[in-house]
Design an enzyme around this catalytic site. Sequence first.
Site, PDB file in Angstrom:
ATOM      1  N   ASP A 127       0.875  -1.161   0.000  1.00 59.36           N
ATOM      2  CA  ASP A 127       0.000   0.000   0.000  1.00 59.36           C
ATOM      3  C   ASP A 127       0.923   1.225   0.000  1.00 59.36           C
ATOM      4  OD1 ASP A 127      -2.127   1.688  -0.010  1.00 59.36           O
ATOM      5  OD2 ASP A 127      -3.171   0.762   1.677  1.00 59.36           O
ATOM      6  N   TRP A 128       0.339   2.352  -0.307  1.00 61.63           N
ATOM      7  CA  TRP A 128       1.141   3.543  -0.635  1.00 61.63           C
ATOM      8  C   TRP A 128       1.864   4.156   0.575  1.00 61.63           C
ATOM      9  CZ3 TRP A 128      -0.377   1.152  -4.486  1.00 61.63           C
ATOM     10  CH2 TRP A 128      -0.332   1.630  -5.792  1.00 61.63           C
TER      11      TRP A 128
END
Length: 700
Positions: free
Chosen positions: A256-257
């Site tokens: 995830d970012w």
Amino acid sequence: MSWQSQPLNKRIVAFDKELIHAGNKGLAIDHEEVAVEVDALMATMTLSQKINQLHGLQPASIDGFYYAGGDEELGLAPYKMVDGPRGARAGMATAFPVAIGRAATFDVELERRVGLAMGLEVAAKGGNVILAPTINLLRHPGWGRAQETYSEDPWHMGAMAVAFISGAQNHVLTSPKHFALNNLEITRFDLSANIDVRSLHEVYLPHFKRSIQETAAASVMSAYNKMNDVYCGEHPILLTDILRDDWGFTGFVESDWFLGTRSTAAAIDAGMDIEMPSTHWYSEENINEALASGELNEEAIHRNARRVVYQNVAWQIADMEVPDERVVECEEHIALAREVAEKSFVLLKNDKILPLEDTPGLKVALVGDLADTVNLGDRGSSFVTSSEVSTPLSGLQAFIKHASLHYFRSDDDLTRLGEFDICIVVAGLTYVEEGEFIPTQQQEVEEGELARGGDRETFALPDHQRFLIDTVAGVAKKTIVLLEGGSAIQVTDWLDKVDALLMLWYPGREGGHAIANVLFGNCSPSGKLPVSFPRSMDQLMPWDVNSLSVDHSLLHGYRLLDHQDQEPAFPFGFGMSYTTFDLDGLQIERTADHFNVTVSVTNTGTVSGVEIVQLYVSCTDSTVFRVPKELKGFGRAELEAGETADLEMNLGDEDLRYYDPEQNGWVLESCSYDLQLGVSSRDLPLSSGWLFDGVEWQPV
Ligand code: BGC
């Protein structure tokens, strides 16, 4: 009666696998061929080229797209990844109803079509990976991102997810997310989701497993949070033991970012292949340092880079066709968005007031600021912008030909409402109360694209909304409440005062038109709740939106309510119609490894409609703890007035097993099973008992 005079009922097969998975490119990959090509390419790659496969290519998106994995010298085109769960987040696109609304349709074929449409729009914009679906189980309906996911039930979630994935993978790669246990928003970067092995496999992972095994999802996004104190982005049990060794996943995992990667060697070793959106932990410098110190070995780099290259070759990213951009928000997709919205609404109360008739003389008042607000859901990563959005107000204005419609904002003089035959209040939540948590001060002040969101501390509507409902109900002759929101909302404090309640979720760009069609009976509501509506939060487990440690178990949602014998306001699977249905003629046929369950459904009313039949299983004399019942199948019967259909469902033995942590595997226990069929988790009029003695099955 001769065969000629006995008309055969229409036959409906629930979850027709062939149809659902048609055209899914992930299922058509020739792995042997791809492996040969990939190994030949890998043999030419330098260490530096391999490292370059392991991270995103720039921190900010370019027109909504995040790049990774490209290498011109090697002839590898980059992955171009884009959000998300309700449409392409790149310029204008069709904003579909949020996933939880689509889940309320219990319509897998429809969800496959949504996947097809979103995949096509992403491809037409030049993308090749859609960062969807979100399939974190709705453990507690207060989760801020509830709207992005499908359900509190793993079977239901799995069915919707595979339908979406197979549809979208006709065009692009999908990335079911966030693996795993990402179900509290505000503390997502620090929180540890604690769980035992059995609950993990039985409740929180089955839908991920189906996404991999049944529909070949091409990639998986890891989660920000920890599982049992280890970050999911560096969790060897999740990313290697379960995902690859147990389930046979051959795609890549991206983080995830921003805070989804927390280390270099640990994350790479655990099997997190791509650091997104750009490089920090996976920089050439950090990786070379880890290699030099012996913390990491080159084989791990090769292995992870190979996974990234593998899908690139398998999906022929460089040669992917870019469809004509005119497919974006095309008529077909707009019509689909409307159809989905119509089927997603859940009628929760109707005191003989709906459907309305558009007759001259009927005076309708529409009340509330939300009636005139574009309310498509949260403004986190799943935010989608459409060129035109029909609101409740514009939808009703376009529809009504004969009746009169008068719009009242919340601060108008509402004492006049008594003059109207019907008052329709639009109430609910917006991106301010729930959604992905993006709390920067500047964004709040600017009311820009991104906004606060977060988890909800209470299910109650904001005070001004409750006040509005109370005020209208106090003056109006008849009150209909249209409720917008992405999860369960407390209704008990005002439900008795109103005549009808329709749950709209966030209904997408065509919401207003769909509302008019349903309110005026062009189609009957047919959605069912994918999440229990408790009477209040007290009926569920303790809930603290600031918690850094959350214990998971086999009990949540309807499982918990059943176990504690609590009556919710509206149970999982509940939803009403403008017509009535009868279920009978339950037939169960046992084959070698599954049950064929058939039930006759008759529309006994006077208008056409849809019944969603649900199949739950209870295990009555197990030697281990079992929750009272679990959903294991469902099907939709769309019927004209008076029509009967035979609905067929397939219940496999694998769905009757429990996960035994001692054996680290699934067990089909010798005991009694009760198959129950009905129209909600609390309305199951038909049942059939079966005994398994370890070898054979007998009806009891
Ligand atoms: C979200 C993901 C999303 C990603 C890229 C993250 O903050 O958790 O769901 O895909 O951003 O926008």
